[in-house]
Design a protein around this motif. Structure first.
Motif, PDB file in Angstrom:
ATOM      1  N   ARG A   1      46.453  47.153  17.454  1.00  0.00           N
ATOM      2  CA  ARG A   1      47.677  46.944  16.663  1.00  0.00           C
ATOM      3  C   ARG A   1      48.694  46.139  17.462  1.00  0.00           C
ATOM      4  O   ARG A   1      49.474  45.366  16.891  1.00  0.00           O
TER       5      ARG A   1
ATOM      6  N   SER B   1      46.378  48.032   9.847  1.00  0.00           N
ATOM      7  CA  SER B   1      47.718  48.587  10.035  1.00  0.00           C
ATOM      8  C   SER B   1      48.473  48.447   8.716  1.00  0.00           C
ATOM      9  O   SER B   1      48.395  47.418   8.057  1.00  0.00           O
TER      10      SER B   1
ATOM     11  N   GLU C   1      54.703  47.961   9.017  1.00  0.00           N
ATOM     12  CA  GLU C   1      55.109  46.825   9.828  1.00  0.00           C
ATOM     13  C   GLU C   1      56.623  46.848   9.985  1.00  0.00           C
ATOM     14  O   GLU C   1      57.359  46.804   9.007  1.00  0.00           O
TER      15      GLU C   1
ATOM     16  N   SER D   1      53.322  46.507  14.417  1.00  0.00           N
ATOM     17  CA  SER D   1      52.351  47.021  13.459  1.00  0.00           C
ATOM     18  C   SER D   1      51.863  48.392  13.897  1.00  0.00           C
ATOM     19  O   SER D   1      51.708  48.652  15.090  1.00  0.00           O
TER      20      SER D   1
ATOM     21  N   LYS E   1      56.673  47.900   4.210  1.00  0.00           N
ATOM     22  CA  LYS E   1      56.490  46.875   5.238  1.00  0.00           C
ATOM     23  C   LYS E   1      57.816  46.150   5.472  1.00  0.00           C
ATOM     24  O   LYS E   1      58.677  46.081   4.611  1.00  0.00           O
TER      25      LYS E   1
END
Length: 399
Positions: A69, A85, A88, A101, A123
């Motif tokens: 990651r 992943s 974020e 991530s 995210k």
């Protein structure tokens, strides 16, 4: 070698590896241990922890996910190396800069408060620039490895963040290191020994095995809230898994799994009609703990052994084989188990079965077993395909 650098465990281990690779009896390992650099390394507590962690493949898999990651966040990953992943964190609200991530299920297991803050499947969550971001990176890495390393100058900020995340024991350890140290080092490292780490990590992730069984071949909302993103079904039994962990724990088949899974978890449903439901149950428990259920009967373990061989999970295969060898291998079934071991290319089970056969070789049930004769003949036929060795492997092992 005298020309090697004076410092650096990599060079020391290389010289030790070269010594080991050139001997059959291991004597050179003893002589290598007399080398000052190697002896110093073997006494190093950090090196001891690394060796101990080698006995816990689950911890190694989490560390592998952590490295992957970090590469993902640094844009070093190839397109075919996706490690799924699903959270974020960006440096600012625009989503620009290098993202952090991570995997929601790891946050959920290790720090529910951080998981709630970041939100399921969200995210691009901004955290601002500078020191706060660096501390967050260190904390997220800790969730994967149970090892925290931060700049001593950021210790106060780290304590505040850890306290707000309710990681109070870790905050206390950082406070103690900040106030009690002599300040001679530029960083603070908090790392329990491997056994403590294993107990803590298994305790955090093992509940996923309990949540894994599903009533439906589709992921429920409660499963999605726990970060599950794939369902494997067989014979009316359904089990939910985390695809990132499936990939990293089945490393030889990583690319196969990576190409198989979709981004939408509701599309990741797979019917494995040829697999016994108990094998999926065993996979679910092992995946999150390195352990398999107790008191399994021999047919269930044999199904799981062949399943692990089929999907190329060598560590799971080793774990199942060890349980068969410990609990079920005896003079009555040792020839049959030798056959299974050779079919599944399982050295652990083969060694145990051969030991039982050798002990009872004068028993007519053993030497008169047609299957044993077939296996020896099969091993003899393999001689034709070898040039350097003309002995029959199975016969030599029995000797």
């Amino acid at each position: 070698p005298s020309s090697a650098p004076k410092n650096g465990s990599a060079d020391t281990l290389l010289s030790l590896s070269l010594s080991l690779s050139q001997t059959f009896d291991g004597e050179r390992a003893y002589y290598a241990a007399l080398n000052d650099r190697i002896r110093t390394l073997l006494r190093d507590e950090g090196f001891k922890r690394q060796v101990a962690r080698g006995h816990y493949p689950f911890l190694a898999s989490l560390e592998q996910l952590n490295v992957a990651r970090q590469r993902d966040g640094a844009a070093c990953m190839e397109e075919d190396e996706d490690i799924f992943s699903d959270v974020e964190v960006s440096l600012d609200g625009s989503g620009g800069g290098r993202p952090l991530s991570c995997h929601f299920f790891v946050l959920r297991a290790r720090c529910p408060r951080l998981a709630r803050y970041l939100g399921s499947r969200r995210k691009g969550i901004p955290v601002g620039m500078g020191d706060r971001y660096r501390v967050l990176c260190a904390v997220v890495s800790y969730l994967y490895t149970n090892r925290l390393e931060i700049d001593r100058k950021l210790a106060t900020l780290a304590v505040d963040m850890l306290s707000s995340l309710r990681l109070r024991d870790l905050a206390a350890a950082v406070t103690e290191a900040r106030d009690g140290g002599d300040g001679s080092t530029s960083s603070i490292v908090i790392e329990p020994d491997a056994q403590v780490t294993r107990a803590r990590m298994v305790g955090a992730f093992a509940p996923f095995a309990l949540y894994s069984e599903s009533r439906s071949p589709q992921l429920s909302q409660s499963h999605i809230e726990e970060g599950f993103d794939v369902i494997l079904s067989s014979g009316g039994a359904h089990f939910a898994f985390h695809k990132a962990l499936l990939c990293v724990r089945g490393e030889p088949t990583f690319q196969f799994f990576q190409k198989l899974f979709a981004d939408d978890p509701l599309k990741n449903t797979f019917n494995m009609a040829d697999v016994a439901p108990v094998s999926l149950h065993i996979l679910a428990q092992w995946l999150y703990s390195d352990e398999i259920p107790e008191d399994l009967d021999l047919p269930s373990l044999l199904d799981a052994l062949m399943f692990a061989d089929y999907i190329q999970f060598p560590v799971l295969k080793q774990c199942v084989a060890s349980e068969i060898a410990r609990s079920h291998c005896d003079g009555e079934n040792c020839v049959a188990l030798l056959h299974v071991a050779r079919l599944s290319d399982c050295e652990t089970l083969q060694d145990e079965a051969l030991a039982h056969i050798a002990e009872s070789l004068e028993d007519e049930k053993i030497y008169g077993d047609p299957l044993l004769g077939e296996l020896i003949l099969e091993s003899a036929i393999e001689v034709e395909n070898r040039e350097a060795v003309d002995t029959i492997e199975l016969v030599d092992e029995l000797r």
